[in-house]
Design an enzyme around this catalytic site. Structure first.
Site, short mmCIF file in Angstrom:
data_model
loop_
_atom_site.label_atom_id
_atom_site.label_comp_id
_atom_site.label_asym_id
_atom_site.label_seq_id
_atom_site.Cartn_x
_atom_site.Cartn_y
_atom_site.Cartn_z
N SER A 169 0.78 -1.06 -0.03
CA SER A 169 0.17 -0.08 0.04
C SER A 169 0.91 1.37 0.26
O SER A 169 1.62 1.33 0.69
CB SER A 169 -1.01 0.16 1.25
OG SER A 169 -1.55 1.30 1.29
N SER A 187 -0.72 4.01 0.49
CA SER A 187 -1.66 5.07 1.22
C SER A 187 -0.86 5.69 2.22
O SER A 187 -0.86 6.87 2.63
CB SER A 187 -2.80 4.22 2.00
OG SER A 187 -3.65 4.01 0.85
N LYS A 214 -13.55 -4.37 2.16
CA LYS A 214 -14.70 -3.30 1.91
C LYS A 214 -16.16 -3.66 2.03
O LYS A 214 -16.80 -2.83 2.67
CB LYS A 214 -14.51 -2.75 0.63
CG LYS A 214 -13.15 -2.27 0.65
CD LYS A 214 -12.78 -1.59 -0.82
CE LYS A 214 -11.20 -0.94 -1.04
NZ LYS A 214 -11.05 -0.12 -2.12
N ASN A 245 -14.84 2.29 2.05
CA ASN A 245 -13.27 2.14 1.97
C ASN A 245 -12.85 2.92 3.03
O ASN A 245 -11.28 3.29 3.01
CB ASN A 245 -12.80 2.37 0.89
CG ASN A 245 -12.86 3.94 0.19
OD1 ASN A 245 -14.16 4.34 0.21
ND2 ASN A 245 -11.85 4.46 -0.33
N ASP A 258 -14.30 5.52 -3.17
CA ASP A 258 -13.27 4.81 -4.13
C ASP A 258 -14.09 5.33 -5.52
O ASP A 258 -13.76 5.53 -6.46
CB ASP A 258 -13.79 3.25 -4.04
CG ASP A 258 -12.51 2.89 -3.38
OD1 ASP A 258 -11.54 3.31 -3.35
OD2 ASP A 258 -12.59 1.54 -2.73
N ALA A 288 -16.54 -8.12 -9.07
CA ALA A 288 -17.59 -7.85 -8.58
C ALA A 288 -17.48 -7.50 -6.88
O ALA A 288 -18.55 -8.05 -6.20
CB ALA A 288 -18.78 -8.69 -8.74
N GLY A 289 -16.13 -7.35 -6.47
CA GLY A 289 -15.80 -7.07 -4.98
C GLY A 289 -16.06 -5.58 -4.56
O GLY A 289 -16.95 -4.83 -5.46
N GLY A 290 -15.48 -5.19 -3.63
CA GLY A 290 -15.79 -3.88 -3.06
C GLY A 290 -15.52 -2.79 -3.93
O GLY A 290 -16.31 -1.96 -4.18
N GLY A 342 -4.08 2.52 -11.27
CA GLY A 342 -4.72 3.11 -10.38
C GLY A 342 -4.25 4.08 -9.35
O GLY A 342 -4.71 4.52 -8.45
P1 NAP Z 1 -12.52 -7.94 -3.21
O1 NAP Z 1 -13.45 -7.38 -2.73
O2 NAP Z 1 -11.86 -8.78 -2.64
O3 NAP Z 1 -13.01 -8.34 -4.68
C1 NAP Z 1 -12.19 -8.89 -5.47
C2 NAP Z 1 -12.92 -9.57 -6.87
O4 NAP Z 1 -11.80 -9.79 -7.92
C3 NAP Z 1 -13.85 -10.27 -6.75
O5 NAP Z 1 -14.93 -9.89 -7.56
C4 NAP Z 1 -13.26 -11.73 -7.29
O6 NAP Z 1 -14.04 -12.54 -8.03
C5 NAP Z 1 -12.34 -11.17 -8.45
N1 NAP Z 1 -10.91 -12.22 -8.37
C6 NAP Z 1 -10.07 -12.26 -7.40
N2 NAP Z 1 -9.07 -13.25 -7.74
C7 NAP Z 1 -9.48 -13.11 -9.03
C8 NAP Z 1 -8.38 -13.95 -9.95
N3 NAP Z 1 -7.26 -14.58 -9.88
N4 NAP Z 1 -8.97 -13.89 -11.31
C9 NAP Z 1 -10.00 -13.09 -11.54
N5 NAP Z 1 -10.96 -12.54 -10.73
C10 NAP Z 1 -10.60 -12.54 -9.41
O7 NAP Z 1 -11.22 -6.71 -3.73
P2 NAP Z 1 -11.41 -5.10 -3.74
O8 NAP Z 1 -11.26 -4.45 -2.65
O9 NAP Z 1 -12.80 -5.15 -4.75
O10 NAP Z 1 -10.01 -4.87 -4.58
C11 NAP Z 1 -9.90 -5.09 -6.04
C12 NAP Z 1 -8.67 -4.76 -6.63
O11 NAP Z 1 -8.81 -3.16 -6.70
C13 NAP Z 1 -7.48 -4.80 -5.81
O12 NAP Z 1 -6.41 -4.87 -6.74
C14 NAP Z 1 -7.25 -3.27 -4.93
O13 NAP Z 1 -5.94 -2.79 -5.00
C15 NAP Z 1 -7.64 -2.48 -6.03
N6 NAP Z 1 -8.27 -1.16 -5.57
C16 NAP Z 1 -7.65 -0.07 -6.00
C17 NAP Z 1 -7.83 1.05 -5.68
C18 NAP Z 1 -7.04 2.49 -5.86
O14 NAP Z 1 -7.23 3.46 -5.40
N7 NAP Z 1 -6.27 2.28 -6.88
C19 NAP Z 1 -8.88 1.32 -4.71
C20 NAP Z 1 -9.72 0.29 -4.37
C21 NAP Z 1 -9.28 -0.98 -4.79
P3 NAP Z 1 -14.83 -13.52 -7.23
O15 NAP Z 1 -16.20 -12.83 -6.84
O16 NAP Z 1 -15.17 -14.61 -8.24
O17 NAP Z 1 -14.08 -14.18 -6.17
#
Ligand code: NAP
Length: 307
Positions: free
Chosen positions: A39, A41, A90, A111, A126, A152-154, A277
């Site tokens: 991170s 942050s 999240k 977040n 976010d 489809a996560g946070g 990002g």
């Molecule tokens: P999360 O809630 O755990 O959701 C992860 C999502 O990714 C789920 O939909 C999951 O699918 C899918 N996934 C996980 N592993 C996978 C794989 N190997 N292949 C394909 N799909 C996969 O996580 P999140 O908080 O949303 O974060 C997701 C990403 O966004 C992270 O990389 C985070 O660093 C990034 N992010 C960046 C910022 C920024 O400010 N730049 C802000 C927020 C998040 P399933 O439903 O099938 O398990």
């Protein structure tokens, strides 16, 4: 304090919160995630705190999913100003919070948490951070775009909701678990009920992450956003292979890196524009700072800290 040195950055744990020993300046802000060592942050928020001469520090905390409730309770007891939440907390965080603002409730993910009068109050920066990042990177507004969100996560929930609220032309949610994509799409259907018609393809659609479905959709979208963790690790493959991408696309990888991510490299190979990002990280961080301190975030100071 049991501090794990990781890539020259300090990462604290639940055990540290349980046996808290004051540092100087005191740590009163942090990011809870798992993994979290990557991170940026702390860098951005500490630069903002220093700029405003606020004598506290922001740190990273590696908190496993089953530790989140206790970690949030301890942050409250220790009089933290607030915390950011990152992967995978999240969505799960909502059940541990005392209050959730209407936007975060609608998105179904938080977040950022502000601790006010002993209460944990959740918000989501976010989505708005993403909208600002897209404008900054590509000089376009979401309302003019056909968007495909991978995941489809946070993060995906916040991004998809921001696109829907902005009135984007079209929204496709593609997820490994297609049922979760469908659930997200159903939550957003109300925003796509208007009379706008877009040829033979539906304005709102959920698909699985398979090549045939992606190939078809890519011809009918302008912006693809990776909101899966694929890309967090330098050896990760691109979530969409270069052979499926095309020059008309804008590619936004929410994974952030100082070098191009695998998705950005694939975009480059296909002649498409891309960004990662860092810009979303910056804008969601600035909005988090403003929630905690009710004063303008020093955006350019925070941007410089990222470099
Ligand atoms: P999360 O809630 O755990 O959701 C992860 C999502 O990714 C789920 O939909 C999951 O699918 C899918 N996934 C996980 N592993 C996978 C794989 N190997 N292949 C394909 N799909 C996969 O996580 P999140 O908080 O949303 O974060 C997701 C990403 O966004 C992270 O990389 C985070 O660093 C990034 N992010 C960046 C910022 C920024 O400010 N730049 C802000 C927020 C998040 P399933 O439903 O099938 O398990």
């Amino acid at each position: 304090m049991t501090k794990k040195r990781k890539r020259a950055r300090d990462v604290y744990t639940l055990a540290d919160l349980q046996n808290w020993r004051e540092a100087k300046p005191p740590i009163r802000l942090g990011v809870f995630g798992h993994p979290v060592a990557h991170s940026l942050s702390p860098k951005i928020q500490n630069a903002a705190l220093k700029h405003h001469k606020i004598d506290i520090r922001y740190a990273a905390f590696d908190i496993a999913p089953d530790q989140l409730g206790e970690a949030l309770r301890l942050a409250c007891e220790l009089k933290f100003v607030g915390v950011n939440l990152t992967i995978p907390h999240k969505i799960a965080a909502l059940e541990h919070l005392d209050e959730v603002d209407p936007a975060a409730r609608k998105i179904g993910a938080a977040n950022v948490v502000a601790i006010r009068e002993g209460k944990l109050v959740g918000s989501n920066t976010d989505g708005a951070g993403f909208g600002r990042a897209i404008r900054e990177e590509f000089s376009v507004d979401l309302q003019d775009l056909r968007v495909m969100v991978l995941g489809a996560g946070g993060a995906a929930c916040a991004i998809a909701a921001e696109c829907a609220l902005a009135g984007c032309e079209r929204l496709v949610v593609a997820n490994r678990n297609a049922e979760k994509a469908m659930e997200l799409v159903e939550q957003l259907r109300v925003y796509f009920a208007g009379p706008r018609v877009l040829g033979p393809v539906p304005r709102l659609q959920a698909i699985g992450l398979d090549e045939a479905a992606l190939r078809f959709q890519i011809a009918n979208v302008d912006l693809i956003v990776n909101a899966t963790p694929l890309g967090l690790h330098p050896t990760d493959a691109s979530p969409v292979p270069a052979r499926l991408l095309a020059p008309h696309l804008m590619i936004y990888d929410t994974a952030y890196a100082l070098r191009a991510t695998a998705f950005e490299r694939a975009a480059n190979e296909a002649g498409a524009r891309s960004a990662n990002g860092l810009s979303m990280l910056l804008h969601q961080a600035a909005l988090s700072f403003e929630l905690w301190f009710a004063r303008e975030a020093p955006l350019e100071v925070m941007r410089a800290a990222l470099r």
